[in-house]
Design a protein around this motif. Structure first.
Motif, mmCIF file in Angstrom:
data_model
loop_
_atom_site.group_PDB
_atom_site.id
_atom_site.type_symbol
_atom_site.label_atom_id
_atom_site.label_comp_id
_atom_site.label_asym_id
_atom_site.label_seq_id
_atom_site.Cartn_x
_atom_site.Cartn_y
_atom_site.Cartn_z
ATOM 1 N N SER A 89 76.387 18.338 20.355
ATOM 2 C CA SER A 89 75.164 18.411 21.162
ATOM 3 C C SER A 89 74.186 19.457 20.634
ATOM 4 N N SER A 90 72.901 19.162 20.837
ATOM 5 C CA SER A 90 71.818 20.099 20.534
ATOM 6 C C SER A 90 71.451 20.843 21.816
ATOM 7 N N PHE A 91 70.662 21.901 21.682
ATOM 8 C CA PHE A 91 70.243 22.631 22.878
ATOM 9 C C PHE A 91 69.430 21.735 23.798
ATOM 10 N N GLY A 92 68.641 20.839 23.240
ATOM 11 C CA GLY A 92 67.849 19.918 24.056
ATOM 12 C C GLY A 92 68.730 18.993 24.876
ATOM 13 N N GLN A 93 69.769 18.482 24.262
ATOM 14 C CA GLN A 93 70.704 17.616 24.979
ATOM 15 C C GLN A 93 71.438 18.389 26.070
ATOM 16 N N ALA A 111 71.303 17.673 30.076
ATOM 17 C CA ALA A 111 72.562 17.453 30.793
ATOM 18 C C ALA A 111 72.702 18.412 31.979
ATOM 19 N N ALA A 112 72.086 19.586 31.884
ATOM 20 C CA ALA A 112 72.131 20.570 32.972
ATOM 21 C C ALA A 112 71.071 20.292 34.037
ATOM 22 N N GLY A 113 70.294 19.209 33.857
ATOM 23 C CA GLY A 113 69.304 18.821 34.853
ATOM 24 C C GLY A 113 67.897 19.300 34.589
ATOM 25 N N HIS A 121 74.344 26.709 16.920
ATOM 26 C CA HIS A 121 73.393 26.048 17.818
ATOM 27 C C HIS A 121 73.873 24.643 18.162
ATOM 28 N N THR A 122 74.746 24.094 17.372
ATOM 29 C CA THR A 122 75.309 22.774 17.630
ATOM 30 C C THR A 122 76.624 22.936 18.377
#
Length: 171
Positions: A99-103, A107-109, A93-94
């Motif tokens: 990066s975390s999934f939230g980050q 970042a993908a908008g 997941h990291t």
């Protein structure tokens, strides 16, 4: 007499137009335009089938929750993570960059709040990966999270790395 024929003709036209229109069951869900190496309508249908009926996650029966909508931004974050895991030969997941999934979602908008992530490796198709996720307590709990109202799912371009990201946006 002409008025009766004219009225009858209009009523027949309305009848045929109504009879030929799609029912709500025939409506294809909006799954955006991003290519994610899977059948988006099918996977969204499988997720919503689980969400809208009582589902057992481990030993806990989960009450039905609202159907979820597709998000291209969450799908982009999922696709990038799936492709990164495949390209760099890891499963986590990291991200390799920490990066975390939230980050990754931000970042993908994605403007909403990311609320969960499922990953999987080795499943051949949408049915198999959904079965795997639903048979895993933590993954199933993510799918049944009533706080989520959007989802993005992707599979790596090569291989079978899968990522699902769930999020919440204010509607």
């Amino acid at each position: 007499m002409k008025a009766i024929h004219y009225t009858t003709g209009i009523l027949l036209c309305l009848f045929f137009l109504t009879a030929c229109s799609k029912s709500s069951d025939d409506v294809t869900p909006d799954t955006g335009t991003l290519e994610v190496n899977l059948d988006k309508a099918k996977i969204l249908s499988l997720v919503n089938a689980a969400r809208t009926k009582a589902t057992t996650c481990g030993s806990n029966v989960k009450d039905p929750v609202a159907a979820i909508q597709w998000s291209d931004e969450l799908a982009k974050a999922a696709l990038d993570h799936s492709n990164d895991m495949q390209a760099k030969n890891y499963f986590s997941h990291t991200g390799q960059d920490g990066s975390s999934f939230g980050q990754r979602a931000k970042a993908a908008g994605y403007a909403g709040s990311p609320v969960g992530e499922n990953i999987a490796l080795g499943y051949r198709d949408e049915d198999a990966v959904m079965e795997g996720w639903l048979n895993s307590t933590g993954h199933c709990n993510n799918i049944m999270n009533g706080n989520a109202n959007e989802i993005g799912i992707a599979r790596s371009a090569e291989g079978n790395y899968w990522t699902m990201i769930l999020g919440r946006t204010k509607k």
